[in-house]
Design a protein around this motif. Structure first.
Motif, PDB file in Angstrom:
ATOM      1  N   MET A   1      11.389   7.289 -11.790  1.00  0.00           N
ATOM      2  CA  MET A   1      12.034   6.019 -12.058  1.00  0.00           C
ATOM      3  C   MET A   1      13.153   6.278 -13.048  1.00  0.00           C
ATOM      4  O   MET A   1      12.940   6.810 -14.123  1.00  0.00           O
ATOM      5  CB  MET A   1      11.005   5.049 -12.649  1.00  0.00           C
ATOM      6  N   ILE A   3      15.785   4.449 -15.226  1.00  0.00           N
ATOM      7  CA  ILE A   3      16.188   3.183 -15.836  1.00  0.00           C
ATOM      8  C   ILE A   3      17.059   3.529 -17.038  1.00  0.00           C
ATOM      9  O   ILE A   3      16.756   4.452 -17.787  1.00  0.00           O
ATOM     10  CB  ILE A   3      14.963   2.368 -16.307  1.00  0.00           C
ATOM     11  N   ILE A  21      13.737  -2.402 -14.191  1.00  0.00           N
ATOM     12  CA  ILE A  21      12.491  -2.238 -13.430  1.00  0.00           C
ATOM     13  C   ILE A  21      12.436  -3.255 -12.300  1.00  0.00           C
ATOM     14  O   ILE A  21      12.089  -2.930 -11.163  1.00  0.00           O
ATOM     15  CB  ILE A  21      11.262  -2.363 -14.355  1.00  0.00           C
ATOM     16  N   ARG A  22      12.813  -4.491 -12.595  1.00  0.00           N
ATOM     17  CA  ARG A  22      12.822  -5.548 -11.588  1.00  0.00           C
ATOM     18  C   ARG A  22      13.731  -5.169 -10.417  1.00  0.00           C
ATOM     19  O   ARG A  22      13.361  -5.295  -9.249  1.00  0.00           O
ATOM     20  CB  ARG A  22      13.292  -6.858 -12.218  1.00  0.00           C
ATOM     21  N   SER A  24      14.605  -2.236  -9.479  1.00  0.00           N
ATOM     22  CA  SER A  24      13.993  -1.119  -8.752  1.00  0.00           C
ATOM     23  C   SER A  24      12.872  -1.585  -7.835  1.00  0.00           C
ATOM     24  O   SER A  24      12.666  -1.025  -6.759  1.00  0.00           O
ATOM     25  CB  SER A  24      13.465  -0.077  -9.736  1.00  0.00           C
ATOM     26  N   ILE A  30      10.843   1.301  -6.426  1.00  0.00           N
ATOM     27  CA  ILE A  30       9.464   1.309  -6.912  1.00  0.00           C
ATOM     28  C   ILE A  30       8.678   0.444  -5.944  1.00  0.00           C
ATOM     29  O   ILE A  30       8.992  -0.723  -5.745  1.00  0.00           O
ATOM     30  CB  ILE A  30       9.352   0.754  -8.349  1.00  0.00           C
ATOM     31  N   LEU A  36       3.450   2.302 -12.808  1.00  0.00           N
ATOM     32  CA  LEU A  36       4.587   2.541 -13.688  1.00  0.00           C
ATOM     33  C   LEU A  36       4.171   3.508 -14.792  1.00  0.00           C
ATOM     34  O   LEU A  36       2.979   3.644 -15.082  1.00  0.00           O
ATOM     35  CB  LEU A  36       5.062   1.220 -14.301  1.00  0.00           C
ATOM     36  N   LEU A  42       7.163   5.782 -21.378  1.00  0.00           N
ATOM     37  CA  LEU A  42       8.474   5.208 -21.096  1.00  0.00           C
ATOM     38  C   LEU A  42       9.272   5.015 -22.381  1.00  0.00           C
ATOM     39  O   LEU A  42      10.467   5.299 -22.424  1.00  0.00           O
ATOM     40  CB  LEU A  42       8.320   3.885 -20.347  1.00  0.00           C
ATOM     41  N   TYR A  57       7.252  -5.133 -20.164  1.00  0.00           N
ATOM     42  CA  TYR A  57       6.123  -5.151 -19.234  1.00  0.00           C
ATOM     43  C   TYR A  57       5.458  -6.527 -19.200  1.00  0.00           C
ATOM     44  O   TYR A  57       5.111  -7.025 -18.136  1.00  0.00           O
ATOM     45  CB  TYR A  57       5.102  -4.071 -19.606  1.00  0.00           C
TER      46      TYR A  57
END
Length: 116
Positions: A1, A3, A21-22, A24, A30, A36, A42, A57
């Protein structure tokens, strides 16, 4: 991932992280059911405070994009994304180009050359 967050932007870091993240999840980079990275891992990889990642998160949990399981981590909870392989590849290509200092025009020229 992959980001990215930029402390120079006016948007808070946790919102930048949640947005990344959203995006992805939506474009399929994802996938549904994918775990995750731990918040600690992270935070370390992005050089962020652990609470910044936890806040991102929690924001995604409240949007029902992910599920948080104490001791087991965060898991993608939605099935989204159309043409996921292509969308993911495009985003990964752009991210990789940026990391390597390749500008937009140079990247487009490389893509055009690959079509020949």
């Amino acid at each position: 991932m992959l980001i990215r967050v930029d402390p120079a932007l006016p948007e808070p870091l946790y919102e930048q992280l949640a947005s990344g993240i959203r995006a992805s999840i939506v474009d399929g980079r994802i996938a549904y059911g994918e775990r995750l990275p731990s918040a600690r891992a992270l935070a370390e990889s992005l050089d962020l405070n652990l609470h910044t990642v936890l806040r991102a998160y929690r924001m995604l949990r409240d949007e029902r994009m992910i599920e948080l399981h104490p001791g087991r981590g965060a898991v993608v909870a939605v099935r989204l994304g159309h043409h996921t392989a292509l969308a993911g590849a495009i985003h990964d290509l752009v991210d990789e180009a940026r990391l390597n200092g390749i500008g937009e025009s140079a990247l487009l020229a490389l893509v055009k050359a690959a079509y020949r």
